[in-house]
Scaffold this active site. Structure first.
Site, short mmCIF file in Angstrom:
data_model
loop_
_atom_site.label_atom_id
_atom_site.label_comp_id
_atom_site.label_asym_id
_atom_site.label_seq_id
_atom_site.Cartn_x
_atom_site.Cartn_y
_atom_site.Cartn_z
CD GLN A 28 61.07 97.27 15.78
OE1 GLN A 28 61.61 97.27 16.88
NE2 GLN A 28 59.78 97.51 15.63
N GLY A 29 62.80 94.22 12.02
CA GLY A 29 62.08 93.81 10.84
C GLY A 29 61.09 92.72 11.19
CE1 TYR A 30 57.17 93.85 13.83
CE2 TYR A 30 58.21 95.45 12.41
CZ TYR A 30 57.70 95.10 13.63
OH TYR A 30 57.72 96.00 14.66
CG PHE A 31 60.40 86.56 11.03
CD1 PHE A 31 59.66 85.42 11.26
CD2 PHE A 31 60.98 87.21 12.10
CE1 PHE A 31 59.49 84.93 12.53
CE2 PHE A 31 60.82 86.73 13.39
CZ PHE A 31 60.07 85.59 13.61
#
Length: 178
Positions: A28-31
């Site tokens: 997961q990543g945070y945009f």
């Protein structure tokens, strides 16, 4: 309106593995990280999701999550989140009739193991398994969005932190308390 209510704990030993289900791999990543909300892209198993989460105060927060095509998630992770991804294996274990989620982090967060339990209400009483350690509910540095930017393995080496990380720490964006 969907509301997430959860408590988070450090895990003190490996006894949770007895009876735990097979793990699911999560990337997961945070945009987006703004004052009031966080935007996340997550691949979990063979599925992908976009989530908009309100910054948590206490045990509860609004969370809107929607399934998205895997190809779109891959592209968003590569375009918007590539420098700050979280990799972890998620296990589920039951205790006292309730499901517990145990995240075993990898990569720059290797060595961190966190357990979560979702609650029906903030006042719900929960029996804690023997493998539960410190309650880290609300401790900012353990939030996945912060772990993506300020990984667990760097905590013991503040000299390795960038100026931006130290600036964020001084500004109170990272809480250093256990």
């Amino acid at each position: 309106m969907p509301i997430e209510i959860e408590r988070k704990f450090l895990v003190s030993d490996d006894s949770w593995r007895i009876g735990a289900m097979e793990p699911v791999r999560i990337t997961q990543g945070y945009f987006s990280r703004q004052d009031r909300l966080i935007g996340r892209v997550r691949k979990i198993g063979g599925r992908a999701f976009l989530a908009i989460k309100e910054k948590k105060v206490g045990l509860s927060r609004h969370e809107f999550e929607y399934e998205t095509p895997n190809e779109d998630a891959e592209e968003m992770l590569a375009l918007f989140c590539k420098d700050a991804l979280i990799h972890k294996d998620r296990f589920t274990s039951r205790f006292d009739g309730k499901p517990w989620t145990i995240d075993v982090f990898d990569g720059d967060n290797k060595g961190l193991v966190v357990a979560e339990i979702e609650l029906e209400s903030e006042n719900e009483k929960v029996s804690l398994p023997t493998w539960i350690g410190a309650d880290i509910t609300g401790v900012a540095r353990y939030r996945n969005s912060n772990l993506a930017r300020f990984p667990f393995q760097a905590w013991s080496r503040p000299e390795d932190w960038t100026g931006r990380q130290l600036e964020s720490l001084r500004a109170g964006h990272i809480a250093i308390k256990c």
